[in-house]
Design an enzyme around this catalytic site. Sequence first.
Site, mmCIF file in Angstrom:
data_model
loop_
_atom_site.group_PDB
_atom_site.id
_atom_site.type_symbol
_atom_site.label_atom_id
_atom_site.label_comp_id
_atom_site.label_asym_id
_atom_site.label_seq_id
_atom_site.Cartn_x
_atom_site.Cartn_y
_atom_site.Cartn_z
ATOM 1 N N GLU A 1 24.897 21.668 -18.484
ATOM 2 C CA GLU A 1 24.561 21.098 -17.178
ATOM 3 C C GLU A 1 25.749 21.260 -16.220
ATOM 4 O O GLU A 1 25.577 21.569 -15.036
ATOM 5 C CB GLU A 1 24.189 19.620 -17.306
ATOM 6 C CG GLU A 1 23.747 19.016 -15.963
ATOM 7 C CD GLU A 1 23.313 17.561 -16.064
ATOM 8 O OE1 GLU A 1 23.669 16.893 -17.059
ATOM 9 O OE2 GLU A 1 22.626 17.091 -15.136
ATOM 10 N N HIS B 1 18.422 6.742 -23.055
ATOM 11 C CA HIS B 1 17.573 7.837 -22.580
ATOM 12 C C HIS B 1 16.120 7.362 -22.592
ATOM 13 O O HIS B 1 15.535 7.161 -23.656
ATOM 14 C CB HIS B 1 17.773 9.043 -23.490
ATOM 15 C CG HIS B 1 17.162 10.302 -22.975
ATOM 16 N ND1 HIS B 1 16.305 10.343 -21.896
ATOM 17 C CD2 HIS B 1 17.304 11.583 -23.380
ATOM 18 C CE1 HIS B 1 15.927 11.587 -21.683
ATOM 19 N NE2 HIS B 1 16.522 12.357 -22.568
ATOM 20 N N CYS C 1 11.525 15.258 -21.607
ATOM 21 C CA CYS C 1 12.442 14.392 -20.858
ATOM 22 C C CYS C 1 12.590 14.809 -19.398
ATOM 23 O O CYS C 1 13.323 14.169 -18.643
ATOM 24 C CB CYS C 1 13.777 14.345 -21.569
ATOM 25 S SG CYS C 1 13.544 13.805 -23.277
ATOM 26 N N HIS D 1 21.666 14.677 -15.795
ATOM 27 C CA HIS D 1 20.791 14.418 -16.947
ATOM 28 C C HIS D 1 21.626 13.808 -18.077
ATOM 29 O O HIS D 1 21.231 12.812 -18.665
ATOM 30 C CB HIS D 1 20.118 15.717 -17.389
ATOM 31 C CG HIS D 1 19.152 15.539 -18.506
ATOM 32 N ND1 HIS D 1 18.040 14.749 -18.390
ATOM 33 C CD2 HIS D 1 19.132 16.024 -19.782
ATOM 34 C CE1 HIS D 1 17.367 14.768 -19.537
ATOM 35 N NE2 HIS D 1 18.020 15.520 -20.400
ATOM 36 N N LYS E 1 22.604 7.321 -18.009
ATOM 37 C CA LYS E 1 22.118 7.093 -19.382
ATOM 38 C C LYS E 1 23.191 6.416 -20.229
ATOM 39 O O LYS E 1 22.895 5.872 -21.289
ATOM 40 C CB LYS E 1 21.691 8.411 -20.027
ATOM 41 C CG LYS E 1 20.391 8.977 -19.451
ATOM 42 C CD LYS E 1 19.931 10.209 -20.198
ATOM 43 C CE LYS E 1 18.661 10.796 -19.589
ATOM 44 N NZ LYS E 1 18.943 11.563 -18.349
ATOM 45 N N PHE F 1 13.010 18.996 -23.827
ATOM 46 C CA PHE F 1 12.695 19.898 -24.936
ATOM 47 C C PHE F 1 11.531 20.778 -24.501
ATOM 48 O O PHE F 1 10.554 20.302 -23.912
ATOM 49 C CB PHE F 1 12.285 19.103 -26.186
ATOM 50 C CG PHE F 1 13.441 18.416 -26.869
ATOM 51 C CD1 PHE F 1 14.742 18.878 -26.740
ATOM 52 C CD2 PHE F 1 13.213 17.313 -27.674
ATOM 53 C CE1 PHE F 1 15.801 18.258 -27.391
ATOM 54 C CE2 PHE F 1 14.265 16.680 -28.334
ATOM 55 C CZ PHE F 1 15.553 17.149 -28.189
#
Lengths: 81, 411
Positions: free
Chosen positions: B313, B339, B162, B302, B334, B399
Amino acid sequence: MASNEEILAGLAEIVNEETGLAPEAVELDKSFTEDLDIDSISMMTIVVNAEEKFGVRIPDEEVKNLKTVSDAVSFIAGAQA
Amino acid sequence: MSRKVVITGLGATTPIGGDVPTLWKNALKGVSGARTLEDEWVSTYELPVTFAARCSQPASEKLSRVEMKRMDPSTQFGVVAAREAWADAGIEEMDKDRLGVAFATGIGGVWTLLDAWDTLKERGPRRVLPMTVPMLMPNGVAAAVSLDLGARAGAHTPVSACASGTEALHLGLDLIRSGKADVVVCGGAEAAIHPMPIAAFASMQALSRRNDDPEHASRPYDVNRDGFVMGEGAGALVIEAEEHALARGARIYGELAGTSVTADAYHITAPDPEGLGATRALKAAMFDGRIQAEDVVHVNAHATSTPVGDKPEYTALRAALGAHVDNVAVSATKSQMGHLLGASGAVEAVLTTLAVFDRKAPVTINLENQDPEIPLDVVTTARDLPAGDIVALSNSFGFGGHNAVIAVRSY
C-alpha cells in the site's frame, strides 16, 4: 393435556415472541393474516414453536386451514386428545 | 459535467463507539477496542486466536426484540448505522423512488447460516427457522435498510471481501451521477466474530496471535505486526446530489469527489507486491475527482497490520502521489478498532469524511517501531489538517485482488 384457555394463552405468548404483538390482542375470533398481520414466514415459525410447546404435530398442509386463532386452538386441542 | 455528489449524513456502530460522536471522539484520542473473548466456544474449539474487537454497544440497545430476532447480527449493525446516518442527514421529505441503497458486506449472515446448520444436525429440518434464508443472504442488509427507509430506487450489495464497504460508495456515486437516484444510503456491515471464521482466518495466518495482549495486537506499520484483529460493526453514509442537498439547505460534510475500483488479477489472496492494482485504483479515483497529488493532505490507509499487506500500500501511495506522499498525514485506524472486513471501508469513509469536515486526522495506535521500509508520515497523535481546499483518500483492498479508493474533498 392443556385446556383451551391454556392453549390460547400459550399461543398468545408464542405470537408475542415472534411478532411483538400484545398477548391480549390474540383473541379466538382473530384472523392470523387479516387481523394480526402475520405473514406466512412468521406463521410457520409460530406453528413450529406451537408443536414444541404442546407436543403435537401440525402438518404443513394443515397450516393453510388455520385461518383464525380459534382454528389453531381447536386443532391443537384435537391433536392432543 | 457530471452531477456533484455530497455527503450529508453519517452513522456507525463500531468497537470504539456505538455512534458517530463517540467513534470520532475515540478515534482522535486513540483507544483500542480489542479484548479477550469470554465466549465458551473459544476454549471448546481451542481456537488459536482468543481475542477480537466487538462492537462497544450491542445492537439490542437500539433495536426491538422482534427486530433482533428477524435480522442476522450483520444486518442488525447495518440497520443501526443506516438509521443514524438517515437521521443525521435530516431529509424530511423526498420521493422515495429516487432513494437508493448500496450496502455491502464481506461475508453476510454467517451466524445465521451456521446456527441453522447446527439446528439441522441437532434438532432436524422442522426446527430450521423459516426466516433463515432472508437472514443469511448477503443482500439481507441492503434489503433491510431499503425496507426500513422505504428506499425504492434499488437496493444493491457489492461484495468484494474487505473492499466491499468502499465499493458501496463507488456504486452509490455512480447511481447518483447516472441519474438513477438522487440520494443513496451507502454502507457496509459485518458480524463474523464466530469460531468458524476465526478458525479460517487463523488457518491462513492472517490474524495476530498476540493473545496475551489484545489491545496492542493491531499495529499497522510496526516492525512487530503479526496479523489483523477481527472487528465487527457497520458504517453508513448518506450521499446526495449537490442540487438536492442545496435545495433543502442540508449540512454538507464534504464532496464525494471521486471513486474507483480495480482488480489485481495477480493472486487470490496475496497483494501484488508492487501494489500495481492499488496504484491504478488511487490514480483512477484522483482522475475521477479531478484531483492533483498536491491537493491530498490525508489518507485513511487500508493498513490491516499484516506483515505482507502494509508495504505494498505504501508502494502504491508513493507511485500515485509521488514525492508529495511525504507531506500526507496517514492514519491507520484499524489499529484502534481492528478489521471490520466488509464494513471497514464504510466506517473508514465516515472517519475520512469527518477528517475533512473537522480538519483533524485520527490516531494510529501501537506504532512503537515503524517499519523502515514504510517511511510514511503516520499520525500517532491527533493532528490538525490545513485550511483551504483539501482532499482525503481512503483505501480498501480485499481478498480476490479487489482495490477500492474514495476521495473526499472539503466543501
